[in-house]
Write an enzyme that holds these catalytic residues in place. Structure first.
Site, PDB file in Angstrom:
ATOM      1  N   ASP A 143     -42.928  60.916  20.392  1.00 23.92           N
ATOM      2  CA  ASP A 143     -44.134  60.960  21.205  1.00 23.92           C
ATOM      3  C   ASP A 143     -44.050  59.943  22.349  1.00 23.92           C
ATOM      4  OD1 ASP A 143     -46.987  61.841  21.485  1.00 23.92           O
ATOM      5  OD2 ASP A 143     -47.355  59.713  21.130  1.00 23.92           O
TER       6      ASP A 143
ATOM      7  N   GLU B  17     -25.223  58.015  11.333  1.00 26.88           N
ATOM      8  CA  GLU B  17     -24.781  57.512  10.034  1.00 26.88           C
ATOM      9  C   GLU B  17     -25.118  58.498   8.903  1.00 26.88           C
ATOM     10  OE1 GLU B  17     -26.279  53.659   9.144  1.00 26.88           O
ATOM     11  OE2 GLU B  17     -25.912  52.875  11.166  1.00 26.88           O
TER      12      GLU B  17
END
Length: 520
Positions: free
Chosen positions: A193, A251
């Site tokens: 956002d 990751e």
């Protein structure tokens, strides 16, 4: 294709008139059968709900209004069982004023580490009783509020949403923890956002306002790219934040993603958010902002693809969301607006990249005129009830209709109106009423999403060749697919090819006004 769920207004499982996570979970088979690949869910975090969840008081918990963490886990698990990806909304520009950090800042003194997490400043004038600068809130009014000890804090949105200071390392560390919390629970990505707003010019200087313009005269909508000088938006340092986040996502196994809500001034600046080491996608609001015009649509397509070509980023296309007028209303309303909306959707779904659909548009829903006494949007409240209908967002957030002939139209158990009243005229546009009706907008979306997989899927070519079929016609070719959108008032003759999909019935090879067709 990604489907946006506004949780308050999608499905209510417990009958309190407000949508919730178990309600979403119960409707996931509908989304699978519609042809959705992923769903993006607007904020469901713990919040005082001053801005309906975009004011977060705890990023690692669920607001009781929507359920529990166990409900979130069940939703993620069920979505994956059905082959759906799940993207959650993240709100990093500001917290709620009830967040523990802000409460600690209010209790602390000027210059304290607690206040350094936000943008507290002394005021101007002899007694410091004037705001630190001339910035205005997106929701109307000043962007600064004064606290009892005399300092002011910045809030580019509501006063209950204080902006964080992203130059403070504590802020970045906290949000890395939030990312990992949800990635560990299995979410597939994040919609960010106000992605363009995290960093402000460090001096917090005044915004340069051209002579004759009074920025305080009315609320500025989130879709108005207002003034050329914007020291509060789109600063270069913001990209360091997203490089860090990209490293975190990489990751984790699987295709995790970041998509930016970034209202930038140009396609060039928007493209910076989707460089190879930053976001995977950014919302392309140019398509949403374009008028009903073949020329305007063509300019959006060429401009978008040209700016993204060098960085090899995936384009996105969107017609509606929870912040703007529903496109059926923007395109004229009534039968004309719905017809144009169906045609624009067909053109959008044929383009390369990702399409985003807002809940209820597959039913042909228009903007609802919400009575003043029922409105809850901060834009309406902060402008003393003088905001124009297009500056309020309640009308696109009315709970969607599922079944039956009167409110709540299967939105939840029981009877009576939900949190925002539904129109008495919605019986013909429920999911139940439109299912099986081959002329309905819902069945058109089902056909279109199936055809998209076959003719215009992610493995299709990225090259779009515009064709000249007249000034009022948008026509383009992508691999073996030809798309024709008639934006004019007169019918046109289709080019050669087998017609595989149309937004309205054809008579022979004639494409009516406000209609689109796919040909192979």
């Amino acid at each position: 294709m990604t489907y946006q769920v506004y949780p308050r207004s999608f499905a209510d499982a417990n009958g309190d008139g407000i949508g919730d996570l178990p309600g979403i979970t119960s409707r996931l088979p509908y989304l699978r059968d519609l042809g959705v690949d992923a769903l993006w869910i607007s904020p469901f975090y713990k919040s005082p709900q001053k801005d309906h969840g975009y004011d977060v008081s705890d990023y690692c918990d669920i607001d009781p209004l929507f359920g529990t963490l166990a409900d979130a886990d069940a939703l993620i698990s069920r979505a994956h069982e059905l082959g759906l990806r799940l993207i959650v909304d993240l709100v990093p520009n500001h917290t709620s004023s009830e967040h523990p950090w802000f409460q600690a800042a209010l209790a602390a003194t000027p210059g304290s580490p607690e206040r350094a997490r936000y943008l507290f400043r002394d005021g101007r004038g002899p007694n410091g009783d004037q705001p630190p600068n001339n910035w205005r809130s997106v929701f109307g009014g000043a962007a600064w509020t004064r606290v009892p000890d005399g300092q002011w804090y910045l809030h580019l949105f509501d006063s209950s949403q204080p902006d964080l200071d992203w130059r403070n390392p504590e802020v970045g560390d906290m949000f890395e923890g939030v990312l990992r919390f949800w990635l560990d629970r299995g979410v597939d990505g994040f919609r960010i956002d106000v992605a363009h707003g995290l960093l402000k010019e460090e001096s917090l200087r005044d915004q340069v306002v051209p002579h004759g313009i009074d920025p305080s005269s009315e609320a500025k909508s989130m879709i108005q790219l207002s003034l050329t000088d914007e020291p509060m938006w789109d600063q270069p340092e913001v990209h360091d934040v997203y490089r860090r986040w990209r490293r975190v996502l990489e990751e984790y196994p699987g295709d995790r993603m970041l998509v930016a809500e970034a209202w930038t001034q140009t396609a060039v600046s928007l493209a910076r958010y989707v460089r190879p080491d930053e976001m995977h996608q950014a919302f392309n609001f140019a398509w949403l902002l374009a008028p009903w015009s073949a020329k305007a649509f063509a300019e959006v397509i060429t401009g978008t693809l040209e700016e993204l070509a060098d960085i090899k980023a995936s384009p996105t296309w969107v017609l509606s969301n929870h912040d703007v007028l529903r496109h059926a209303t923007r395109y004229g309303g009534g039968e004309l607006g719905v017809t144009r909306g169906r045609a624009a959707t067909l053109a959008m779904l044929a383009l390369p990249g990702s399409a985003y659909v807002y809940q209820g548009e597959e039913l042909g829903l228009e903007q609802v005129e919400v009575a003043p006494e029922d409105r809850q949007d901060p834009t309406w409240l902060r402008t003393r009830n003088t905001a124009k209908p297009e500056e309020g967002r309640d009308g696109c957030r009315v709970p969607i209709p599922w079944s039956g002939t009167e409110p709540p139209y299967g939105f939840g158990p029981g009877s009576g109106q939900p949190w925002l009243p539904q129109p008495d005229s919605w019986a013909p546009v429920t999911v139940e009423a439109e299912t099986g009706d081959q002329g309905s907008t819902l069945e058109l979306y089902r056909r279109a999403l199936a055809a998209r997989r076959q003719y215009a899927g992610p493995n299709g070519g990225e090259t779009v060749e515009l064709l000249d079929l007249g000034a009022d016609v948008l026509a383009f070719r992508r691999d073996g697919l030809t798309v024709v959108l008639n934006c004019g008032d007169e019918p046109v003759t289709l080019p050669a090819g087998e017609v595989v999909l149309t937004s309205e019935p054809l008579t022979g090879r004639t494409l009516p006004a406000n209609t689109a067709a796919w040909l192979t």
